[in-house]
Design a protein around this motif. Structure first.
Motif, PDB file in Angstrom:
ATOM      1  N   THR A 179       0.813  -1.231   0.000  1.00  0.00           N
ATOM      2  CA  THR A 179       0.000   0.000   0.000  1.00  0.00           C
ATOM      3  C   THR A 179       0.838   1.269   0.000  1.00  0.00           C
ATOM      4  O   THR A 179       0.326   2.355  -0.254  1.00  0.00           O
ATOM      5  CB  THR A 179      -0.904   0.027   1.238  1.00  0.00           C
ATOM      6  OG1 THR A 179      -0.084   0.101   2.419  1.00  0.00           O
ATOM      7  CG2 THR A 179      -1.789  -1.210   1.305  1.00  0.00           C
TER       8      THR A 179
ATOM      9  N   GLY B 140      -0.578   4.197   1.876  1.00  0.00           N
ATOM     10  CA  GLY B 140      -1.609   4.997   1.210  1.00  0.00           C
ATOM     11  C   GLY B 140      -1.095   5.897   0.111  1.00  0.00           C
ATOM     12  O   GLY B 140      -1.840   6.752  -0.383  1.00  0.00           O
TER      13      GLY B 140
ATOM     14  N   ASP C 136      -0.650  -6.473  -4.304  1.00  0.00           N
ATOM     15  CA  ASP C 136      -0.993  -6.119  -2.914  1.00  0.00           C
ATOM     16  C   ASP C 136      -0.201  -6.909  -1.879  1.00  0.00           C
ATOM     17  O   ASP C 136      -0.304  -6.639  -0.687  1.00  0.00           O
ATOM     18  CB  ASP C 136      -2.496  -6.279  -2.673  1.00  0.00           C
ATOM     19  CG  ASP C 136      -2.988  -7.700  -2.949  1.00  0.00           C
ATOM     20  OD1 ASP C 136      -2.133  -8.585  -3.227  1.00  0.00           O
ATOM     21  OD2 ASP C 136      -4.210  -7.927  -2.893  1.00  0.00           O
TER      22      ASP C 136
END
Length: 435
Positions: free
Chosen positions: A8, A11, A31
């Protein structure tokens, strides 16, 4: 540059992807480490992996090493992830990029990865002189024409020009004009709108637009149909292109580098290449000599390829024996640098001693050994067509029927090779399907 982002990134995937794309990267996402390994082991060409430092970086890198996949890995994390950053570097990550991502830092990492994967290795004074000129003209906006035989490394020299230009942090896009069928090359270059022809189910951006603000390499441009050459000339002169099925021209800012293994002046005289396009491309000409004419490069390149393929195959690095070096220097290298690379790759795999000796160095063309260029007795009395057919089929067999490699060694275009194989099939010869 093909980039894989894993995790990630706290973010920051969108921001990192946007920066990478703006710097010329093509981005894929995974992922997890497992998903990343699936992508990397599938055969997809990835040149740089950016992995979230909170993931198991050690597992990723060790798995890549076990699978003998050679790819550059950098770790990414927030500034206070100091201990994880150290752990990632110890695991084998080449760099650590703090988040949120900095555009200049990511651009520098992408540029460094590109240079590493497209290193220009040399040791000859002739090559040094060419690079000096290339570096001098690189910052200009002039079109560059690189000429020379197949396999001399024209694309690597093209990348050198791009990497030393004002567009170095933008895209370098290469199109092989010989490898793409004539009917598809126009849409590949200029793109098309949805519904422009049967099968055009969505808009596609062409290579001119993809390379806008960067550099477009037109490899083996002499193979381009003369009708398409007119459209190319307009795109270069007007700095605009028309997508197939489009309603209005699209402005582009693309620097052009072209290569050819043919004498374009002769092509102009023969009527197969437009004179006005030739003059437009030939603002700067860099002629790359055959490998035999720059002998100072041979051993330097050979050792570079030994290191590359030893690491790729997880084999111990070995020195070249003096007799092996002598063999390399006494060979004329009709396939140029690509043939040398194939020869050293094979030598790394075949070598059984503490060094790579002459027994591991298998030269394809015995007539290309200096002092041994007499006609083989078995060829006397045969037609030229028969000798040519045997040479082509023997070369394909020795390259495991890799058509691109064989065409390079033979010094012909992939299109010419395809036509020859089609002819042989029609004559009843068994030709394996393309690999």
């Amino acid at each position: 540059m093909e980039l894989l982002i894993v995790g990630t990134l706290n973010g920051q995937i969108g921001a990192a992807s946007k920066i990478a794309i703006s710097k010329g990267g093509q981005v894929s996402l995974a992922d997890s480490v497992e998903a990343a390994l699936d992508i990397l082991c599938s055969g997809k060409t990835i040149e740089l992996v950016m992995v979230d430092v909170t993931l198991d970086v050690h597992k990723l890198i060790s798995s890549l090493e076990n699978a003998r996949i050679n790819v550059l890995v950098v770790a990414c994390g927030v500034a206070n992830d100091t201990s994880l950053a150290v752990k990632a570097i110890k695991a084998g990550a080449r760099e650590y990029i703090p988040l949120p991502p900095d555009p200049e830092l990511i651009g520098a990492v992408l540029a460094a990865a590109t240079r590493e994967n497209h290193a220009l290795i040399y040791g000859d004074k002739k090559t040094e002189a060419i690079l000096k000129m290339a570096k001098q003209i690189a910052p200009s906006e002039a079109s560059v024409l690189l000429t020379g035989s197949s396999g001399t490394g024209k694309e690597i020299f093209s990348r050198f020009v791009h990497d030393n230009s004002k567009r170095a942090n933008q895209k370098f896009v290469a199109v092989n004009c010989a490898a793409i069928p004539e009917a598809l090359l126009e849409s590949e270059l200029f793109g098309y709108e949805k519904g422009a022809f049967t099968g055009a189910v969505a808009r596609r951006i062409g290579k001119f637009e993809e390379a806008s603000n960067g550099t477009l390499l037109l490899d083996e441009i002499s193979e381009m149909d003369i009708g398409l050459q007119a459209k190319l000339l307009r795109a270069i002169q007007e700095k605009e292109i028309d997508r197939l099925g489009g309603k209005a021209p699209i402005k582009v800012d693309t620097r052009i580098i072209a290569t050819s293994n043919r004498n374009l002046e002769k092509c102009v005289a023969d009527g197969t290449f437009r004179q006005d396009l030739y003059y437009r491309l030939n603002v700067i000409n860099l002629n790359i000599p055959d490998l035999k004419d720059r002998p100072g490069d041979i051993i330097v390149l050979a050792k570079h390829f030994i290191k590359k393929y030893s690491e790729l195959n997880d084999l111990p690095m070995k020195d070249l024996s003096s007799k092996a070096e002598e063999m390399l220097l006494n060979y004329l290298w009709p396939g140029n640098v690509r043939e040398l690379e194939n020869t050293m790759h094979r030598a790394v795999l075949l070598s059984t001693g503490e060094e790579i000796d002459e027994n591991a160095v298998i030269l394809q063309d015995k007539t290309a050994i200096k002092g041994n260029n007499e006609i083989a007795p078995s060829q006397v009395g045969q037609t030229v067509a028969a000798v040519e057919r045997k040479l082509i089929l023997d070369t394909l067999e020795n390259t495991s029927w890799n058509r691109s490699t064989a065409a390079t060694i033979l010094g012909i275009s992939i299109r010419t090779l395809r036509n020859k194989l089609k002819q042989y099939q029609e004559e009843g010869y068994n030709i394996p399907s393309s690999n």
